[in-house]
Each structure stands twice: as C-alpha cells, then as structure tokens.
Scaffold this active site. Structure first.
Site, PDB file in Angstrom:
ATOM      1  N   HIS A 233      51.990  68.384  52.301  1.00 23.41           N
ATOM      2  CA  HIS A 233      52.555  67.243  53.049  1.00 23.41           C
ATOM      3  C   HIS A 233      52.720  67.699  54.501  1.00 23.41           C
ATOM      4  CE1 HIS A 233      54.523  63.546  53.811  1.00 23.41           C
ATOM      5  NE2 HIS A 233      55.690  63.729  53.232  1.00 23.41           N
ATOM      6  N   HIS A 274      43.003  62.480  52.922  1.00 29.43           N
ATOM      7  CA  HIS A 274      44.328  61.854  52.859  1.00 29.43           C
ATOM      8  C   HIS A 274      44.456  61.116  51.538  1.00 29.43           C
ATOM      9  CE1 HIS A 274      47.766  59.289  53.899  1.00 29.43           C
ATOM     10  NE2 HIS A 274      48.031  60.192  54.817  1.00 29.43           N
ATOM     11  N   ASP A 329      47.158  65.728  60.972  1.00 29.30           N
ATOM     12  CA  ASP A 329      47.451  67.147  61.201  1.00 29.30           C
ATOM     13  C   ASP A 329      46.283  67.917  61.810  1.00 29.30           C
ATOM     14  OD1 ASP A 329      49.998  66.958  59.926  1.00 29.30           O
ATOM     15  OD2 ASP A 329      48.965  66.924  57.997  1.00 29.30           O
TER      16      ASP A 329
HETATM   17  C1  MLT Z   1      51.232  60.900  56.527  1.00 29.83           C
HETATM   18  O1  MLT Z   1      51.899  60.710  57.551  1.00 29.83           O
HETATM   19  O2  MLT Z   1      49.984  60.910  56.530  1.00 29.83           O
HETATM   20  C2  MLT Z   1      51.955  61.111  55.290  1.00 29.83           C
HETATM   21  O3  MLT Z   1      53.292  61.087  55.303  1.00 29.83           O
HETATM   22  C3  MLT Z   1      51.244  61.472  54.073  1.00 29.83           C
HETATM   23  C4  MLT Z   1      51.132  60.240  53.212  1.00 29.83           C
HETATM   24  O4  MLT Z   1      51.054  59.138  53.727  1.00 29.83           O
HETATM   25  O5  MLT Z   1      51.117  60.430  51.986  1.00 29.83           O
END
Ligand code: MLT
Length: 394
Positions: A233, A274, A329
C-alpha cells in the site's frame, strides 16, 4: 451463495458473491457508499466529481474543504477555512517530548502511528468533525517533527501556521540544505494527489472500520496508518525509489534487461499496476509533468521516465498483468529525492500526511452523515468457517 437483499427498500442486487470471492481480500465487493471520491479504472480518481488533474494545483486547503463540505470554497470561505485550520494547529508540547523519546530505529511510519495516538491523548474532543479538522491542522507539526527529531536535524522549529498547511510543515521540517520553494511546490501537489482514493483502499477501510466501533478519530487514523505502512500500500513509494536507484541507468536497454531479470527472479516492479486502475494513473502523469519542470536533469528522475515506457512495455507482454502502467508511487520518490528529501524511509509519512484528510473526511461521513445521519453500524462482516468439524473434549 448469493447476496440476497435483506430489506424491501434494499432489493437491488449489486453483486453476485460466489465462493471464488472468498479469501480475496474483499476485492471488488461493494460494501458501502462514499461521498468524497470515486475511482474510475480508466480515468483515475476524482474528488467529489472533479478529476484529480483539475485539482492538482489548487490550494491544498481548498481540496480539504472540498472533501469535508462536498463543494469547493469561494475566495472568502477559503480564507476563513485556512484561518480556522491555523487556529486549530497548535500541538501540545508533550507530543514533541514523547516523539523525542521514541527509538530512532523505529520506522517513521511507526512514529506517525505513535504520534497520532499522542495527539489524541493530549487533544481529543470526542466530536468527529472537530477532532478531524484538529487532526488535519495538527498533522503539519507532527509530520515535520517526525522528520526533524528522528533524523536529528535539530530542535523543533516554531510553527508558522499562517503560511498554510503544507508550507508550515516544510517550514518546521527545516530540511538541511533543502530548497524550500521547490519542496513547497512539490508537496502542495503531492498533498492534493494523495488525499483520497475511494472508500475501499486498505488504509481508508481500516480507519473507517476502527471508527465504526466508536474509537476516536486519532486512534482510527493511527490504525489506518498501520494499513498504509505496508509495502503493498503506501510504503510502495519508498520501495519505488529504492527500486529506481537499483535500476540506476537511463539506458533503455539496460533498464529493460533489469526489468526482465527482476521479473524472471520473481521480483516485483514497484510503482506499476493497481488494484482498481487499468490505465496510467493520472496522479503519475501529473508528477512526471511536474518533474520535467522541477528537476528535468536529475538522473534518477530520468531513470524513472525511461522506466515509465520500458517497464510498461515489458509488463504488457504478460497477459496476466491487468495493469502494466505507472501508479501514484512510480515517480513521487524521485521528485522528493530531487527536492532534498533523500531518505526514502520517510516517504510514506508524507503520503499519510495527505491521506489523513481524506480518511478523516470519510470517517465524518460514515459517523454523522450516511444513513440519514444515523451513521454506519459497527463493521461486522461474515467469515465462513472452514476445516472445523465439530469436536468434543474427552
Ligand atoms: C491509492 O491511492 O492508489 C490507494 O490508496 C490504493 C488503492 O486505491 O487501493
């Protein structure tokens, strides 16, 4: 098994649950409604209907206001909201003393979890909205001092809340040799981009689950940050910079070789893919564009730009990879590094700084708005007992 509705006003079947859905981490199962944001697999996240790209360069406080009020503030409301957050921002000095007593080898996210509990012990009101806004306002000082105290950069710096949430945090960090203007520009965008991502991401879900038992906002957010801490995460941004450093080349041939070797040895390509998105994350695109302005010649940034194309191309060859594209990220760590924050251990704390606002806004909705203001009951899902034949002692 099918999710037959239990009340007559609630008969629309949204999802057919089969045994194949069990033990999949609730993947894709609808469990509630969310008012702050929505995630489209192809378009990415929107906040209360606005695509995140449209908001990226707004004042962070305007976007916090949006998540709490479900509309953008006008000019006067924004001035008043900033003043209100500034007025709420003072942190009990005991919190900084407690931070100073924490083991330096604890991860910064462990410091954040502890710090949130300290904030609660020294300033809780018990009111969901009050505590949430206080927490958003106080998180600037908490986060800045996690950097400052843990990294040994010197004594705490007196806050200047009138600068704004992000700017006050950067001011109190006092990053040695840091370029304050660049950090402010980067972290304002970073703060907006990371604020919320639908209702079902791990940290948000955990935070709301804890709040459903009527623990306070601080405890709920500390638990939520435990969810964010994991490398699958929020800590992926730390892993991503480390991975980009390992790639260590802007030569596409070498990057491709490294990517293939990593995959062949069972390794993970951090920053790509994702759970929900099926296209390049707009939050990644915005950061690549920002990097071209802030640090176009930085070697790690150039590596990340080459990886954007090469890693996606290699990942696309595997039909089992549902999303071969960069996520939020992929490049954030290289931008932070190029702006003077070179220790990737701290990156998830910055993600948490921002996500606190989104999770807190969702907690306020679940506790005080949804179900005609009655709030969502305590979370209690069903697990099907397995391999437990009836037994008796004796
Ligand atoms: C994100 O910001 O991508 C997340 O918190 C991960 C997600 O959406 O599962």
């Amino acid at each position: 098994m099918s999710n037959t509705a239990t009340s007559s006003s609630d008969t629309k079947v949204l999802f057919e649950i089969t045994e194949a859905h069990l033990d999949t981490g609730l993947r894709g199962l609808p469990v509630g409604t969310v008012l702050t944001s929505a995630v489209s697999p192809t378009e990415g996240v929107s906040y209360v209907g606005y695509p995140v790209a449209d908001l990226a360069y707004h004042d962070p406080e305007a976007v916090v206001f949006l998540l709490f009020h479900k509309r953008l503030p006008d000019d006067k409301e924004l001035v008043d909201f900033k003043a209100d957050l500034a007025a709420r921002s003072a942190v009990d000095p005991k919190v900084l003393d407690l931070l100073a007593s924490l083991p330096r080898d604890g991860h910064p996210m462990e410091w954040l979890m502890a710090g949130l509990i300290f904030l609660g012990m020294t300033g809780r009101t018990g009111d969901w909205l009050e505590d949430s806004l206080n927490l958003v306002a106080r998180s600037a000082t908490l986060v800045a001092n996690i950097f400052r105290i843990r990294a040994g950069w010197g004594a705490p710096i007196a806050p200047r809340p009138e600068l704004g949430l992000v700017e006050n945090c950067v001011h109190q960090m006092g990053v040695p040799g840091g370029d304050v203007a660049r950090l402010n520009e980067l972290l304002r965008v970073f703060y907006v981009l990371h604020m919320d991502h639908g209702g079902g991401n791990l940290s948000t879900f955990v935070g709301k689950a804890i709040a459903s038992g009527h623990a306070d906002v601080y405890t709920s957010l500390s638990g939520a940050m435990g969810g964010l801490y994991g490398p699958l995460h929020g800590r992926a941004n730390q892993e991503c910079l480390d991975f980009t450093r390992e790639v260590g080349s802007t030569d596409p041939v070498q990057v491709e070789r490294f990517t293939r070797e990593t995959l062949a040895s069972g390794g993970k390509i951090y920053g790509f893919g994702h759970a929900v998105l099926r296209a390049e994350d707009p939050r990644a695109r915005i950061q690549y564009e920002l990097g071209e302005r802030l640090c176009p010649t930085d070697p790690l940034f150039r590596t990340a730009v080459v990886m954007r194309e090469v890693c996606s191309r290699v990942l696309k060859e595997n039909p089992k990879v549902a999303n071969p594209y960069p996520n939020v990220d992929a490049v954030s760590g290289t931008l932070l590094n190029a702006s003077g924050l070179s220790d990737s251990d701290y990156y998830t704390v910055l993600f948490g700084f921002s996500r606190i606002a989104g999770i807190a806004a969702q907690i306020v909705d679940e506790r005080t708005v949804l179900r005609e203001g009655k709030g969502v009951p305590i979370y209690r899902c069903k697990y099907i007992a397995k391999d437990q034949p009836a037994r008796r002692i004796g």
